[in-house]
Motif scaffolding. Structure first.
Motif: not given
Length: 367
Positions: A1-11, A41-44, A71-77
């Protein structure tokens, strides 16, 4: 199992964008040093808390401060974009990354995003546009006919012209990775039609942190159903699951930090009001459909949803999640803005990588 980040981001709303982007870049560099495998990395567009409308720009910058992190787009809408432009930009980004890139896609669920782009999020239109746009993008990346092609769909009518070698003119922007970067799609509802489509088309499944562990097996079932219909093999190593995880020096300290810190704040001030307005609904985080919305408090989330504790306790809870789901490949950790307590968030990531993950080295998904 690997570790990753989900950076929406949240600020939190009100912070200067430039400052938060700098902090997120520092976070990527730190995660890279710790050996985290990937970051999404999130998109909104209209969410003040998630303040990145162009994750590919951030990724292009972050490539320069990391060496191994994918790095990944998380996600491109995709429903909100011109797929011709996305095909070019993501292929170019894949070259800049020399393959250190994943292409995450989604349809979008924030109501004000849909309103701004004049999309009907209740009719299924956004999901259908996403699928058609993805089909066109993949065709642009993989079709090598010098005569070009004409794509005629329900939403897009695109003609890629024939090459004119005598003039040096041709469509040429194919990705660095062949035939294209891995495509991943996020599922948020308990029985996700999106993940069924992912299985059918060979995309990677991603389960967002809006789902209680008891609902996660439904995601794998939906993914397998789509894959079986298309005659595709599946691998649990491709399954990403996002979770709220916080590791402290002691369990008591970890619980106190979570309950007084950004996990609780973002839940009560952002996620709970947003989900309650029908974005995805609150059913996914409930242990019972009869549970009233008023019961969804930070205390409830800590008891039933969030993973918090010392390194040993977090290892125990992650192992339980792994067993409850049947196994997955990568655990994505939700990133928060810890403000003046930023050192706490960074220390949690360090403890998770150096003291918790080694206890889980035997977790290798099968099938």
């Amino acid at each position: 199992m690997k570790l990753g980040l989900f950076n929406m981001p949240l600020h939190p709303p009100g912070r200067r964008h430039a400052d938060t982007y700098d902090e997120d870049l520092e976070l990527m560099a730190y995660a890279d040093e710790l050996g985290y495998a990937e970051a999404w990395i999130g998109e909104h567009f209209t969410t003040e808390w998630e303040n990145m409308p162009a994750p590919e720009l951030f990724i292009a910058r972050a490539l320069g401060v990391t060496r191994n992190l994918v790095m990944g787009t998380g996600v491109s809408l995709l429903a909100f974009h011109d797929p011709i432009m996305i095909a070019h930009r993501m292929a170019m980004l894949d070259h800049l990354a020399r393959g250190r890139f994943f292409f995450g896609i989604g349809s979008g669920g924030v109501p004000t995003d849909s309103e701004m782009f004049r999309q009907d999020r209740y009719s299924g239109q956004q999901r259908n546009r996403m699928r058609e746009a993805a089909e066109l993008i993949v065709k642009m990346w993989t079709d090598d006919d010098p005569n070009g092609f004409h794509f005629q769909g329900e939403y897009y009518d695109v003609k890629v012209p024939a090459a004119r070698p005598e003039m040096g003119l041709a469509y040429h922007m194919r990705p660095y990775q062949q035939p294209h970067p891995p495509i991943a799609v996020a599922g948020s509802s308990p029985s996700s039609q999106t993940l069924e489509v992912a299985g059918e088309l060979g995309w990677w499944p991603m389960s967002t942190f809006f789902l209680h562990a008891s609902n996660l097996p439904l995601h794998w079932e939906a993914y397998c159903k789509g894959a079986k219909a298309a005659g595709r093999a599946v691998s649990r190593t491709q399954w990403r699951i996002a979770r709220e995880v916080y590791v402290g020096e002691t369990t008591e300290q970890a619980v106190a930090d979570v309950m007084s810190g950004p996990p609780s704040t973002s839940f009560t001030e952002y996620f709970l009001p947003l989900l309650g307005q029908g974005l995805r609904g609150l059913d996914g985080i409930k242990t019972s459909p009869d549970l009233p919305n008023s019961a969804l408090t930070p205390e409830y989330m800590l008891e039933n949803f969030w993973i918090a504790g010392d390194p040993d306790e977090c290892a125990r809870q992650i192992r339980q999640l792994y067993e409850d789901t049947g196994g997955f490949g990568t655990l994505l950790i939700l990133c928060h803005d810890w403000g003046a307590d930023r050192a706490k968030g960074l220390r949690s990531l360090e403890l998770l990588a150096t003291e918790t993950l080694p206890q889980l080295a035997d977790l290798t998904p099968v099938g």
